[in-house]
Design an enzyme around this catalytic site. Structure first.
Site, mmCIF file in Angstrom:
data_model
loop_
_atom_site.group_PDB
_atom_site.id
_atom_site.type_symbol
_atom_site.label_atom_id
_atom_site.label_comp_id
_atom_site.label_asym_id
_atom_site.label_seq_id
_atom_site.Cartn_x
_atom_site.Cartn_y
_atom_site.Cartn_z
ATOM 1 N N TYR A 1 0.845 -1.189 0.000
ATOM 2 C CA TYR A 1 0.000 0.000 0.000
ATOM 3 C C TYR A 1 0.884 1.243 0.000
ATOM 4 O O TYR A 1 0.741 2.147 0.800
ATOM 5 C CB TYR A 1 -0.935 -0.022 1.221
ATOM 6 N N SER B 1 1.954 0.787 6.785
ATOM 7 C CA SER B 1 0.915 1.171 5.812
ATOM 8 C C SER B 1 -0.478 0.699 6.240
ATOM 9 O O SER B 1 -1.487 1.147 5.681
ATOM 10 C CB SER B 1 1.206 0.555 4.444
ATOM 11 N N THR C 1 12.397 -5.578 -4.295
ATOM 12 C CA THR C 1 13.339 -6.401 -3.539
ATOM 13 C C THR C 1 12.632 -7.321 -2.542
ATOM 14 O O THR C 1 13.212 -8.319 -2.112
ATOM 15 C CB THR C 1 14.323 -5.499 -2.777
ATOM 16 N N HIS D 1 5.405 -4.119 -12.248
ATOM 17 C CA HIS D 1 6.726 -3.979 -12.884
ATOM 18 C C HIS D 1 7.261 -5.405 -13.038
ATOM 19 O O HIS D 1 7.047 -6.249 -12.168
ATOM 20 C CB HIS D 1 7.638 -3.121 -12.012
#
Ligand SMILES: NC(=O)C1=CN([C@@H]2O[C@H](COP(=O)(O)OP(=O)(O)OC[C@H]3O[C@@H](n4cnc5c(N)ncnc54)[C@H](OP(=O)(O)O)[C@@H]3O)[C@@H](O)[C@H]2O)C=CC1
Ligand SMILES: CC[C@](O)(C(C)=O)C(=O)O
Ligand SMILES: [Mg+2]
Ligand SMILES: [Mg+2]
Length: 337
Positions: free
Chosen positions: A26, A54, A85, A109
């Site tokens: 988030y 978050s 990561t 991504h």
């Protein structure tokens, strides 16, 4: 070959409205996807670890928050929007055990799929919906009734419906309002990494800092150097954004335009182009991705050092002072979250 572009009329929003979606993370992208999907009538839950800072924000904004494992078990579309990561471990521990046949695994991504840090089973759909802009802009545009263009790619089409589902998801976050371009995980990952390293983040930051250093080392006032090398860059880029480099050159003085043609190529010269090609080769071979994941595994010693160096560059102190005088500029980056 020109890219295929898809708009609202090409997408069937009901495909994603009929699914249970888990947004894992988030942050910049996660908040934009979760809130906009919810506002598009999609059944969304957010997956965050118990100690995540978050959590409170997502709950305050009316979203159901579960652990990543609980969210993955419940959902049939799982969008991974944790940091690149963290995705390898998140996938292995919390997603893979619940990734049953027919589910869809989505990314914002392609790094972890492109370089093989994550290998999903063959019986699930694997797709990407990657907005071509920062998450806070994605959300702001959606709220304003507009959208940020997205890239959509399918790595694995187990159900035969992966592209239509990804397009529906892109519609749910406003992407098809602006246009969705079909690509591949390979193309998105390699161009995204190259772009942010050589041009958008690395190239632009180094250009601005170096220009500021040259002027201040020559005795010019830092405030004047800041305006010339950083502040006005936005005004110039806005013109390029609206009408290309040609619009910018039309709008600046002939003096600036002549300086652009005659001096610009001396700054970004053949040596710089060769270096850009080496950077692209490191991206294509996976050298950059392996270096970055190893850096993270080692506790980010270089990243931390670079971050401290960047924050203590004299341009930051000057900028802080000047921006506080410009109320319309100095606004928090999390205002949409
Ligand atoms: N930033 C951008 O605008 C863009 C990002 N992307 C891609 O989107 C993805 C997300 O990036 P970005 O939004 O920048 O990330 P951020 O760093 O902004 O946010 C990451 C979020 O993930 C949470 N998180 C951390 N670890 C875990 C975990 N193990 N499980 C679940 N959640 C976790 C963080 O929580 P906590 O608060 O606890 O840290 C935070 O909410 C990446 O793949 C990135 O490449 C793509 C296009 C643009
Ligand atoms: C330009 C940086 C970016 O690729 C983006 C906002 O698109 C990112 O990884 O944050
Ligand atoms: Mg990008
Ligand atoms: Mg990126």
């Amino acid at each position: 070959m020109p890219a295929e572009v898809y708009y609202d009329d090409d997408a069937d929003l009901s495909l994603i409205q009929g699914r249970k979606v888990a947004v894992l993370g988030y942050g910049s992208q996660g908040h934009a996807h979760a809130l906009s999907l919810r506002d598009s009538g999609v059944d969304v839950r957010v997956g965050l670890p118990e100690g995540s800072k978050s959590r409170a924000k997502a709950e305050e904004q009316g979203l159901r928050v579960l652990t990543p494992a609980e969210a993955s078990a419940e959902a049939d579309v799982i969008m991974i929007l944790a940091p690149d990561t963290a995705q390898r471990t998140l996938y292995a521990e919390s997603v893979a055990p619940h990734l049953t046949a027919g589910k869809a695994l989505f990314f914002g991504h392609g790094l972890n799929i492109r370089y093989g840090f994550i290998t999903p089973p063959a019986d699930v759909d694997v797709a990407m919906v990657a907005p071509k802009g920062p998450g806070h802009l994605v959300r702001r545009q959606f709220v304003d009734g507009k959208g940020v263009p997205c890239l959509v790619a399918v790595e694995q089409d187990a159900t035969g419906n992966a592209f239509a589902l990804a397009l529906a998801y892109a519609a749910g976050i406003g992407g098809t309002r602006a246009g969705v371009i079909k690509t591949t995980f390979k193309e998105e990952t390699e161009t995204d990494l190259f772009g942010e390293q050589a041009v958008l983040c690395g190239g632009a930051s180094a250009l601005v800092q170096t220009g500021f250093e040259v002027l201040t080392e020559a005795g010019y006032a830092p405030e004047v150097a800041y305006f010339e090398c950083l502040h006005e860059l936005k005004l110039i880029v806005d013109l390029m954004y609206e009408g290309g480099i040609a619009r910018m050159r039309y709008s600046v003085s002939d003096t600036a335009e002549y300086g652009d043609y005659s001096r610009g190529p001396r700054v970004v010269d053949a040596r710089v182009k060769e270096e850009m090609k080496r950077i692209l080769a490191e991206v294509q071979s996976g050298e950059f991705a392996r270096e970055w994941i190893a850096e993270d595994d080692a506790g980010r010693p270089n990243f931390t050092k670079y971050r401290e160096q960047g924050a203590s560059h004299p341009i930051e102190e000057t900028g802080k002072k000047l921006r506080s005088m410009m109320s319309w500029v100095d606004r928090p980056i999390t205002e949409t979250a």
